[in-house]
Design a protein around this motif. Sequence first.
Motif, PDB file in Angstrom:
ATOM      1  N   VAL A 236       0.856  -1.184   0.000  1.00  0.00           N
ATOM      2  CA  VAL A 236       0.000   0.000   0.000  1.00  0.00           C
ATOM      3  C   VAL A 236       0.891   1.233   0.000  1.00  0.00           C
ATOM      4  O   VAL A 236       1.835   1.321   0.811  1.00  0.00           O
ATOM      5  N   LEU A 237       0.604   2.199  -0.892  1.00  0.00           N
ATOM      6  CA  LEU A 237       1.357   3.437  -1.000  1.00  0.00           C
ATOM      7  C   LEU A 237       0.520   4.563  -0.396  1.00  0.00           C
ATOM      8  O   LEU A 237      -0.584   4.853  -0.868  1.00  0.00           O
ATOM      9  N   ILE A 238       1.036   5.202   0.663  1.00  0.00           N
ATOM     10  CA  ILE A 238       0.334   6.260   1.387  1.00  0.00           C
ATOM     11  C   ILE A 238       1.044   7.583   1.111  1.00  0.00           C
ATOM     12  O   ILE A 238       2.284   7.659   1.134  1.00  0.00           O
ATOM     13  N   GLN A 239       0.214   8.666   0.861  1.00  0.00           N
ATOM     14  CA  GLN A 239       0.752  10.005   0.638  1.00  0.00           C
ATOM     15  C   GLN A 239       0.312  10.934   1.763  1.00  0.00           C
ATOM     16  O   GLN A 239      -0.840  10.886   2.199  1.00  0.00           O
ATOM     17  N   ALA A 240       1.258  11.769   2.234  1.00  0.00           N
ATOM     18  CA  ALA A 240       0.961  12.814   3.215  1.00  0.00           C
ATOM     19  C   ALA A 240       1.232  14.164   2.541  1.00  0.00           C
ATOM     20  O   ALA A 240       2.362  14.417   2.082  1.00  0.00           O
ATOM     21  N   LYS A 241       0.232  15.072   2.506  1.00  0.00           N
ATOM     22  CA  LYS A 241       0.352  16.368   1.810  1.00  0.00           C
ATOM     23  C   LYS A 241       0.015  17.486   2.770  1.00  0.00           C
ATOM     24  O   LYS A 241      -0.964  17.407   3.515  1.00  0.00           O
ATOM     25  N   ASP A 242       0.883  18.552   2.772  1.00  0.00           N
ATOM     26  CA  ASP A 242       0.624  19.677   3.667  1.00  0.00           C
ATOM     27  C   ASP A 242      -0.309  20.673   2.988  1.00  0.00           C
ATOM     28  O   ASP A 242      -0.848  20.414   1.911  1.00  0.00           O
ATOM     29  N   MET A 243      -0.453  21.819   3.628  1.00  0.00           N
ATOM     30  CA  MET A 243      -1.396  22.860   3.173  1.00  0.00           C
ATOM     31  C   MET A 243      -2.822  22.319   3.145  1.00  0.00           C
ATOM     32  O   MET A 243      -3.665  22.752   2.346  1.00  0.00           O
ATOM     33  N   GLY A 244      -3.059  21.330   4.047  1.00  0.00           N
ATOM     34  CA  GLY A 244      -4.416  20.786   4.126  1.00  0.00           C
ATOM     35  C   GLY A 244      -4.832  20.040   2.889  1.00  0.00           C
ATOM     36  O   GLY A 244      -6.025  19.859   2.644  1.00  0.00           O
ATOM     37  N   GLY A 245      -3.846  19.601   2.108  1.00  0.00           N
ATOM     38  CA  GLY A 245      -4.147  18.877   0.891  1.00  0.00           C
ATOM     39  C   GLY A 245      -4.509  19.750  -0.280  1.00  0.00           C
ATOM     40  O   GLY A 245      -4.896  19.242  -1.340  1.00  0.00           O
ATOM     41  N   GLN A 246      -4.367  21.077  -0.128  1.00  0.00           N
ATOM     42  CA  GLN A 246      -4.744  21.974  -1.205  1.00  0.00           C
ATOM     43  C   GLN A 246      -3.703  21.925  -2.315  1.00  0.00           C
ATOM     44  O   GLN A 246      -2.588  21.435  -2.157  1.00  0.00           O
ATOM     45  N   LEU A 247      -4.111  22.530  -3.403  1.00  0.00           N
ATOM     46  CA  LEU A 247      -3.240  22.602  -4.561  1.00  0.00           C
ATOM     47  C   LEU A 247      -2.035  23.468  -4.235  1.00  0.00           C
ATOM     48  O   LEU A 247      -2.169  24.558  -3.691  1.00  0.00           O
ATOM     49  N   GLY A 248      -0.862  23.021  -4.579  1.00  0.00           N
ATOM     50  CA  GLY A 248       0.360  23.745  -4.278  1.00  0.00           C
ATOM     51  C   GLY A 248       1.071  23.248  -3.034  1.00  0.00           C
ATOM     52  O   GLY A 248       2.194  23.671  -2.746  1.00  0.00           O
ATOM     53  N   GLY A 249       0.434  22.369  -2.248  1.00  0.00           N
ATOM     54  CA  GLY A 249       1.082  21.823  -1.063  1.00  0.00           C
ATOM     55  C   GLY A 249       2.147  20.790  -1.428  1.00  0.00           C
ATOM     56  O   GLY A 249       2.135  20.190  -2.505  1.00  0.00           O
ATOM     57  N   LEU A 250       3.071  20.606  -0.500  1.00  0.00           N
ATOM     58  CA  LEU A 250       4.143  19.628  -0.686  1.00  0.00           C
ATOM     59  C   LEU A 250       3.701  18.277  -0.139  1.00  0.00           C
ATOM     60  O   LEU A 250       2.922  18.206   0.823  1.00  0.00           O
ATOM     61  N   ALA A 251       4.207  17.184  -0.739  1.00  0.00           N
ATOM     62  CA  ALA A 251       3.736  15.849  -0.363  1.00  0.00           C
ATOM     63  C   ALA A 251       4.930  14.915  -0.174  1.00  0.00           C
ATOM     64  O   ALA A 251       5.996  15.071  -0.780  1.00  0.00           O
ATOM     65  N   GLY A 252       4.733  13.880   0.689  1.00  0.00           N
ATOM     66  CA  GLY A 252       5.695  12.795   0.904  1.00  0.00           C
ATOM     67  C   GLY A 252       4.957  11.470   0.915  1.00  0.00           C
ATOM     68  O   GLY A 252       3.780  11.407   1.288  1.00  0.00           O
ATOM     69  N   THR A 253       5.619  10.416   0.512  1.00  0.00           N
ATOM     70  CA  THR A 253       4.965   9.099   0.411  1.00  0.00           C
ATOM     71  C   THR A 253       5.759   8.072   1.210  1.00  0.00           C
ATOM     72  O   THR A 253       6.941   8.244   1.506  1.00  0.00           O
ATOM     73  N   THR A 254       5.082   6.980   1.555  1.00  0.00           N
ATOM     74  CA  THR A 254       5.705   5.828   2.225  1.00  0.00           C
ATOM     75  C   THR A 254       4.978   4.568   1.793  1.00  0.00           C
ATOM     76  O   THR A 254       3.851   4.621   1.284  1.00  0.00           O
ATOM     77  N   THR A 255       5.641   3.452   2.003  1.00  0.00           N
ATOM     78  CA  THR A 255       5.098   2.151   1.618  1.00  0.00           C
ATOM     79  C   THR A 255       4.734   1.370   2.866  1.00  0.00           C
ATOM     80  O   THR A 255       5.510   1.322   3.830  1.00  0.00           O
ATOM     81  N   VAL A 256       3.583   0.731   2.856  1.00  0.00           N
ATOM     82  CA  VAL A 256       3.130  -0.135   3.951  1.00  0.00           C
ATOM     83  C   VAL A 256       2.926  -1.530   3.371  1.00  0.00           C
ATOM     84  O   VAL A 256       2.075  -1.725   2.495  1.00  0.00           O
ATOM     85  N   ASN A 257       3.735  -2.507   3.845  1.00  0.00           N
ATOM     86  CA  ASN A 257       3.625  -3.899   3.414  1.00  0.00           C
ATOM     87  C   ASN A 257       2.707  -4.635   4.388  1.00  0.00           C
ATOM     88  O   ASN A 257       3.048  -4.815   5.563  1.00  0.00           O
ATOM     89  N   ILE A 258       1.569  -5.042   3.886  1.00  0.00           N
ATOM     90  CA  ILE A 258       0.547  -5.670   4.731  1.00  0.00           C
ATOM     91  C   ILE A 258       0.450  -7.136   4.343  1.00  0.00           C
ATOM     92  O   ILE A 258       0.324  -7.485   3.158  1.00  0.00           O
ATOM     93  N   THR A 259       0.516  -7.996   5.367  1.00  0.00           N
ATOM     94  CA  THR A 259       0.415  -9.445   5.182  1.00  0.00           C
ATOM     95  C   THR A 259      -0.864  -9.948   5.813  1.00  0.00           C
ATOM     96  O   THR A 259      -1.196  -9.565   6.951  1.00  0.00           O
ATOM     97  N   LEU A 260      -1.563 -10.798   5.070  1.00  0.00           N
ATOM     98  CA  LEU A 260      -2.758 -11.429   5.621  1.00  0.00           C
ATOM     99  C   LEU A 260      -2.334 -12.626   6.457  1.00  0.00           C
ATOM    100  O   LEU A 260      -1.712 -13.569   5.950  1.00  0.00           O
ATOM    101  N   ALA A 261      -2.622 -12.577   7.762  1.00  0.00           N
ATOM    102  CA  ALA A 261      -2.295 -13.690   8.656  1.00  0.00           C
ATOM    103  C   ALA A 261      -3.295 -14.813   8.455  1.00  0.00           C
ATOM    104  O   ALA A 261      -4.499 -14.582   8.258  1.00  0.00           O
ATOM    105  N   ASP A 262      -2.773 -16.042   8.517  1.00  0.00           N
ATOM    106  CA  ASP A 262      -3.620 -17.198   8.232  1.00  0.00           C
ATOM    107  C   ASP A 262      -4.536 -17.516   9.402  1.00  0.00           C
ATOM    108  O   ASP A 262      -4.151 -17.397  10.569  1.00  0.00           O
ATOM    109  N   VAL A 263      -5.737 -17.941   9.088  1.00  0.00           N
ATOM    110  CA  VAL A 263      -6.684 -18.503  10.040  1.00  0.00           C
ATOM    111  C   VAL A 263      -7.149 -19.837   9.470  1.00  0.00           C
ATOM    112  O   VAL A 263      -7.040 -20.098   8.266  1.00  0.00           O
ATOM    113  N   ASN A 264      -7.640 -20.679  10.350  1.00  0.00           N
ATOM    114  CA  ASN A 264      -8.050 -22.019   9.924  1.00  0.00           C
ATOM    115  C   ASN A 264      -9.423 -21.955   9.261  1.00  0.00           C
ATOM    116  O   ASN A 264     -10.452 -22.273   9.863  1.00  0.00           O
ATOM    117  N   ASP A 265      -9.405 -21.570   8.018  1.00  0.00           N
ATOM    118  CA  ASP A 265     -10.660 -21.463   7.265  1.00  0.00           C
ATOM    119  C   ASP A 265     -10.758 -22.512   6.163  1.00  0.00           C
ATOM    120  O   ASP A 265     -11.683 -22.454   5.343  1.00  0.00           O
TER     121      ASP A 265
END
Length: 795
Positions: A236-265
């Motif tokens: 999952v790629l997440i973006q954080a943007k300043d200026m309240g997300g308005q046009l012209g704000g600066l942004a930074g991104t990060t990656t979140v690696n999510i694993t589905l844990a097994d259940v006995n299904d």
Amino acid sequence: MLTRNCLLLFLWFLFDKGLLTPLQSPPHRKLGKEHPGGIVGLLRNVQPSFQRVKRGWVWNQFFVLEEYMGSDPQYVGKLHTDLDKGDTIVKYTLSGDGAGSIFTIDKTTGDIHALRRLDREEKPYYTLRAQAVDTETGRPLEPESEFVIKVQDINDNEPKFLDGPYTASVPEMSPVGTYVMQISATDADDPTYGNSARVVYSILQGQPYFSVDPKTGVIRTALPNMDREVKEQYQVLIQAKDMGGQLGGLAGTTTVNITLADVNDNPPRFPKSIFHLRVPESSRVGSSVGRIKAHDPDAGKSAEIEYSIVPGDGGNMFDITTNEHTQDGILILKKPLDFETKKAYTFKVEASNAHLDHRFHAFGPYKDTATVKINILDVDEPPVFTKPSYMMDVYEDTPVGIIIGAVTAQDLDAGSSPVRYSIDWKSDLDSYFEIDPVEGTIATKELLDRENMSQHNISIVATKVNNPVLSSKVAVIVHVLDVNEFPPELSIPYETFVCENSKTNQLIQTVSAKDRDLPPAGQKFFFKLPPEATTKHNFTVYDYGNNTAGILTKRNGYSRRMQEIYFLPVVIEDSGYPVQSSTNTLTIRVCGCDTDGTLLSCNVEAIFLPVGLSTGALIAILVCIIILLVIVVLYVGLRRQKRKETLMTSKEDIRDNVIHYDDEGGGEEDTHAFDMGTLRNPKVIKDNTFRRDVKPETKTCPKPPISQESADIRDFIHQRLQENDINSSAPPYDSLATYAYEGDGSVAESLSSIESLATDADEEYDYLREWGPRFKTLAGIFEEYESHLEKTDKR
């Protein structure tokens, strides 16, 4: 650009309406005219309709934009005092943070400029001090005042995820909105000014599976029933943007690696309904005979499978366990297989999950069954004995060639091959037995002796005729039975005595017997006297009936003077078949005893000793005599040793001493004698030395000049040397001889009367006065003695 204009308008409004009050407002100061290029001038250019209201000097705080990109120094503000009439009498000075290096001031006009680009994140404000002084005298015109220059923030920093990239896990099949994790971005801009640091989160990649809260950064599931078996990893790629997300704000991104844990299904499932296995009948009990496996798409504990055999036909012959690593079902043989008895086994195996999840019970039973069919393979097996071991008994006197038993083995295979028998030679090295190769009968080949070996352990080998490689062994234990061939005898050599004062029927000894034969249960020994001994009236034997007997006296009193030793024959019989007996002689000594029957002495010489002396007294006397003898011997030895030492140590009586040294020299090739002078002074080396272990030749060594006083010593030594040359028993020439020479004697010659020829009456002692004052007293004594003799003669 619109944002910048709005900001400048807002600052002008604050200053112009008096919303910012000064920290220091001296009444004699007033704000001078702003520089046309300053902030107020710029605002006036933007809004020319507004008019300034003159107030006191407000200069305690200035603003400067960060990251200024202009080519000229950035104008900050203007310092002015009412004393400044424009005639260059007043000079302005600046000190404090960055004065001269970052900020500079025009000394005449009071204009402040920033010399370089400033960064609010590096330093948000600067504290400086202003001073107005007289140009000519340098005297301060007003007290020094402090003011602050704040760096006005602009949006020049993008949000950053300091802990990224992130890793998270969420159980599979989770409902929508399940919490995954929370992320956070940091913006270095001023959070108290504008929207430069107000961050808004959004998801750029990972939809429609996950969502993120724009304000808090919480990530949640957005799709129901996500199956790990379909897809396990999500990025999952997440973006954080300043200026309240308005046009012209600066942004930074990060990656979140999510694993589905097994259940006995997912329940375990067999890939097929029937498993066919083939097992040799020779398989050992407890060994693995096959494997089956059920597949479970789950992982970890959810994929652990338990196998069990459904009770039914054939299931009791096998067992099943689970391999912890591969989750295979391993079939274990519980009982021996026999192709001739049963050729196939069929049973069912059940596979189930060990750890169940109650949320999925409604989906159905989490187990599966399959049929296992095992075909038994025929194997050519060795012969099988009818017994696991054989035991045989034989008497030790059995003649050679007598059959003592038989063994039987048969081939259980379908072919039923004949069997041949043999004895393993390693178990019968002395060849005591032989076996019929066809019938399996065992006979003796040598005479057996139980006393030599009471048990024989042999091994019989059975071999198939059509396949000699296949053979089997069985143990045969042969017990050698005892035959009563040895007579009994006394168990130990008894030392028996009888007291001289014994009475009739008095017990003097209890005897028992032993037999080298192996006595059977209940064997007994019988004791008696031989017929020729029954007529004597000295002793008798009484059998107690418990394998012991007592020796009793038959009369009163025995005398050592008459007979010291009696020999009593005792006949001992056993209860075996045939009966064996032996005559044993018991030696009985006649001894002296006290009235209580205590033994005193058994020697004949003791009767000739005085009656009043006991044995203890005699021993004491002997000990005293021995001690006296030892003392005498020690005394004589000490006297002899003392006398010998006196002769050896006395210096007055020694005339000629020959001292021998155990120095044999260097042998025949030794050309130099031992020189004592070297021992006295090792540094002295004589050039001309001669051997002293042989007689000197005519050539003699040079002699030192001898004085007249030592001439007698030379003559004495020369005389001794001549005597030694003639004497055959003289010591060797390499021996050191010491002579205690006393000289030729005195003028008075010998004073001893032993060699005197004249009698005492004819002796004249007048010459004693001529010898000197030392002999005056002796002369006076002899003069009195002579006068006494003369008076006696006259009478």
